[in-house]
Design a protein around this motif. Structure first.
Motif, PDB file in Angstrom:
ATOM      1  N   GLU A 112       0.825  -1.220   0.000  1.00  0.00           N
ATOM      2  CA  GLU A 112       0.000   0.000   0.000  1.00  0.00           C
ATOM      3  C   GLU A 112       0.860   1.271   0.000  1.00  0.00           C
ATOM      4  N   LEU A 113       2.078   1.171   0.540  1.00  0.00           N
ATOM      5  CA  LEU A 113       2.941   2.347   0.704  1.00  0.00           C
ATOM      6  C   LEU A 113       4.143   2.348  -0.226  1.00  0.00           C
ATOM      7  N   GLU A 114       4.185   1.436  -1.182  1.00  0.00           N
ATOM      8  CA  GLU A 114       5.365   1.232  -2.018  1.00  0.00           C
ATOM      9  C   GLU A 114       5.826   2.494  -2.738  1.00  0.00           C
ATOM     10  N   ASP A 115       4.874   3.341  -3.153  1.00  0.00           N
ATOM     11  CA  ASP A 115       5.243   4.567  -3.877  1.00  0.00           C
ATOM     12  C   ASP A 115       5.800   5.645  -2.954  1.00  0.00           C
ATOM     13  N   LEU A 116       5.532   5.550  -1.646  1.00  0.00           N
ATOM     14  CA  LEU A 116       5.992   6.573  -0.690  1.00  0.00           C
ATOM     15  C   LEU A 116       7.214   6.160   0.125  1.00  0.00           C
ATOM     16  N   ALA A 117       7.423   4.844   0.269  1.00  0.00           N
ATOM     17  CA  ALA A 117       8.438   4.388   1.224  1.00  0.00           C
ATOM     18  C   ALA A 117       9.295   3.270   0.656  1.00  0.00           C
ATOM     19  N   LYS A 118      10.436   3.094   1.329  1.00  0.00           N
ATOM     20  CA  LYS A 118      11.267   1.921   1.055  1.00  0.00           C
ATOM     21  C   LYS A 118      11.550   1.249   2.390  1.00  0.00           C
ATOM     22  N   ILE A 119      11.836  -0.034   2.336  1.00  0.00           N
ATOM     23  CA  ILE A 119      12.053  -0.800   3.562  1.00  0.00           C
ATOM     24  C   ILE A 119      13.479  -0.583   4.062  1.00  0.00           C
ATOM     25  N   GLU A 120      13.594  -0.102   5.293  1.00  0.00           N
ATOM     26  CA  GLU A 120      14.913   0.040   5.914  1.00  0.00           C
ATOM     27  C   GLU A 120      15.317  -1.263   6.581  1.00  0.00           C
ATOM     28  N   SER A 121      14.377  -1.865   7.321  1.00  0.00           N
ATOM     29  CA  SER A 121      14.651  -3.186   7.889  1.00  0.00           C
ATOM     30  C   SER A 121      13.442  -4.076   7.626  1.00  0.00           C
ATOM     31  N   LYS A 122      13.713  -5.245   7.090  1.00  0.00           N
ATOM     32  CA  LYS A 122      12.657  -6.184   6.724  1.00  0.00           C
ATOM     33  C   LYS A 122      11.953  -6.679   7.978  1.00  0.00           C
ATOM     34  N   PRO A 123      10.735  -7.224   7.808  1.00  0.00           N
ATOM     35  CA  PRO A 123       9.997  -7.728   8.973  1.00  0.00           C
ATOM     36  C   PRO A 123      10.775  -8.832   9.682  1.00  0.00           C
ATOM     37  N   ASN A 124      10.939  -8.665  10.970  1.00  0.00           N
ATOM     38  CA  ASN A 124      11.575  -9.713  11.774  1.00  0.00           C
ATOM     39  C   ASN A 124      10.896  -9.775  13.137  1.00  0.00           C
ATOM     40  N   VAL A 125      10.935 -10.972  13.719  1.00  0.00           N
ATOM     41  CA  VAL A 125      10.245 -11.207  14.982  1.00  0.00           C
ATOM     42  C   VAL A 125      11.196 -10.940  16.141  1.00  0.00           C
ATOM     43  N   GLU A 126      10.729 -10.111  17.073  1.00  0.00           N
ATOM     44  CA  GLU A 126      11.474  -9.818  18.298  1.00  0.00           C
ATOM     45  C   GLU A 126      10.540 -10.100  19.468  1.00  0.00           C
ATOM     46  N   GLY A 127      10.752 -11.232  20.108  1.00  0.00           N
ATOM     47  CA  GLY A 127       9.868 -11.613  21.204  1.00  0.00           C
ATOM     48  C   GLY A 127       8.485 -11.933  20.666  1.00  0.00           C
ATOM     49  N   ARG A 128       7.471 -11.221  21.120  1.00  0.00           N
ATOM     50  CA  ARG A 128       6.098 -11.431  20.652  1.00  0.00           C
ATOM     51  C   ARG A 128       5.683 -10.377  19.620  1.00  0.00           C
ATOM     52  N   ASP A 129       6.641  -9.603  19.141  1.00  0.00           N
ATOM     53  CA  ASP A 129       6.337  -8.553  18.163  1.00  0.00           C
ATOM     54  C   ASP A 129       7.054  -8.827  16.849  1.00  0.00           C
ATOM     55  N   MET A 130       6.419  -8.412  15.758  1.00  0.00           N
ATOM     56  CA  MET A 130       7.069  -8.428  14.455  1.00  0.00           C
ATOM     57  C   MET A 130       7.230  -6.967  14.058  1.00  0.00           C
ATOM     58  N   ILE A 131       8.460  -6.594  13.683  1.00  0.00           N
ATOM     59  CA  ILE A 131       8.748  -5.187  13.430  1.00  0.00           C
ATOM     60  C   ILE A 131       9.346  -5.001  12.039  1.00  0.00           C
ATOM     61  N   MET A 132       8.889  -3.944  11.358  1.00  0.00           N
ATOM     62  CA  MET A 132       9.437  -3.537  10.063  1.00  0.00           C
ATOM     63  C   MET A 132       9.584  -2.017  10.105  1.00  0.00           C
ATOM     64  N   ILE A 133      10.678  -1.503   9.563  1.00  0.00           N
ATOM     65  CA  ILE A 133      10.883  -0.054   9.561  1.00  0.00           C
ATOM     66  C   ILE A 133      10.895   0.445   8.123  1.00  0.00           C
ATOM     67  N   LEU A 134      10.088   1.474   7.863  1.00  0.00           N
ATOM     68  CA  LEU A 134       9.989   2.092   6.543  1.00  0.00           C
ATOM     69  C   LEU A 134      10.545   3.501   6.604  1.00  0.00           C
ATOM     70  N   THR A 135      11.268   3.903   5.558  1.00  0.00           N
ATOM     71  CA  THR A 135      11.773   5.276   5.469  1.00  0.00           C
ATOM     72  C   THR A 135      11.122   5.954   4.278  1.00  0.00           C
ATOM     73  N   PRO A 136      10.952   7.264   4.346  1.00  0.00           N
ATOM     74  CA  PRO A 136      10.348   7.966   3.221  1.00  0.00           C
ATOM     75  C   PRO A 136      11.229   7.839   1.976  1.00  0.00           C
ATOM     76  N   GLU A 137      10.602   7.651   0.837  1.00  0.00           N
ATOM     77  CA  GLU A 137      11.328   7.587  -0.430  1.00  0.00           C
ATOM     78  C   GLU A 137      11.907   8.964  -0.677  1.00  0.00           C
ATOM     79  N   SER A 138      13.169   9.025  -1.130  1.00  0.00           N
ATOM     80  CA  SER A 138      13.795  10.318  -1.375  1.00  0.00           C
ATOM     81  C   SER A 138      13.026  11.036  -2.481  1.00  0.00           C
ATOM     82  N   ASP A 139      13.043  12.372  -2.423  1.00  0.00           N
ATOM     83  CA  ASP A 139      12.280  13.193  -3.372  1.00  0.00           C
ATOM     84  C   ASP A 139      12.673  12.868  -4.799  1.00  0.00           C
ATOM     85  N   LYS A 140      11.666  12.734  -5.631  1.00  0.00           N
ATOM     86  CA  LYS A 140      11.918  12.374  -7.030  1.00  0.00           C
ATOM     87  C   LYS A 140      11.904  13.594  -7.905  1.00  0.00           C
TER      88      LYS A 140
END
Length: 165
Positions: A137-165
């Motif tokens: 849903e956010l592919e045009d606005l963001a890129k993945i900084e860290s892929k989804p990974n499980v930490e304890g009982r949470d799954m975390i993914m970090i997205l950064t804003p896509e640089s200005d085009k």
């Protein structure tokens, strides 16, 4: 500055930026005093150290001004968090996507967190699928900084804003 300079010989540059040459410190200090200015060490690690003849108060003011300008142009990026569950409904999912879009448009990073409760942790594949849908849903606005990974009982993914085009 002036008497605080510890080198015996210095390379002197006058207030217009022209090199006068290498000379003993005392001669450099007397040249500066004759012009009513200060002898300021600008490159202490050079061999011999480089000193400029200038108005120290004005020099300090200009350095502070440059630092303030650099600070003003600095881009501060915050990390905003979006939390969901594996059993999230479609409308709630769209609300979280809109929230993430707003964060990304404000040039903030987005930390997407899926909380697993009870036995949900055995179905990590559902979490990965949900993360993929969220990123799609956010592919045009963001890129993945860290892929989804499980930490304890949470799954975390970090997205950064896509640089200005």
């Amino acid at each position: 500055m002036n008497e605080k300079i510890r080198a015996r010989e210095v390379r002197v540059v006058d207030n217009e930026g022209d090199q006068i040459g290498i000379m003993p410190l005392k001669k450099g200090l007397s040249l500066a005093r004759d012009k009513g200015l200060d002898l300021v060490e600008v490159a202490p690690n050079a061999e011999p150290p480089v000193c400029r003849i200038l108005d120290y108060g004005k020099y300090k003011y200009e350095q502070a001004k440059k630092a303030q300008e650099a600070k003003k142009n600095q881009n501060v990026m915050n990390v905003k968090e979006v939390q969901m569950s594996v059993k999230i409904e479609e409308h709630d999912f769209n609300v979280k996507v809109d929230m993430a879009k707003r964060f990304l448009n404000n040039k903030d990073k987005v930390k997407v967190k899926i909380k697993f409760r009870g036995r949900e942790i055995t179905h990590k594949d559902l979490g990965y699928d949900l993360m993929e849908d969220f990123y799609a849903e956010l592919e045009d606005l963001a890129k993945i900084e860290s892929k989804p990974n499980v930490e304890g009982r949470d799954m975390i993914m970090i997205l950064t804003p896509e640089s200005d085009k």
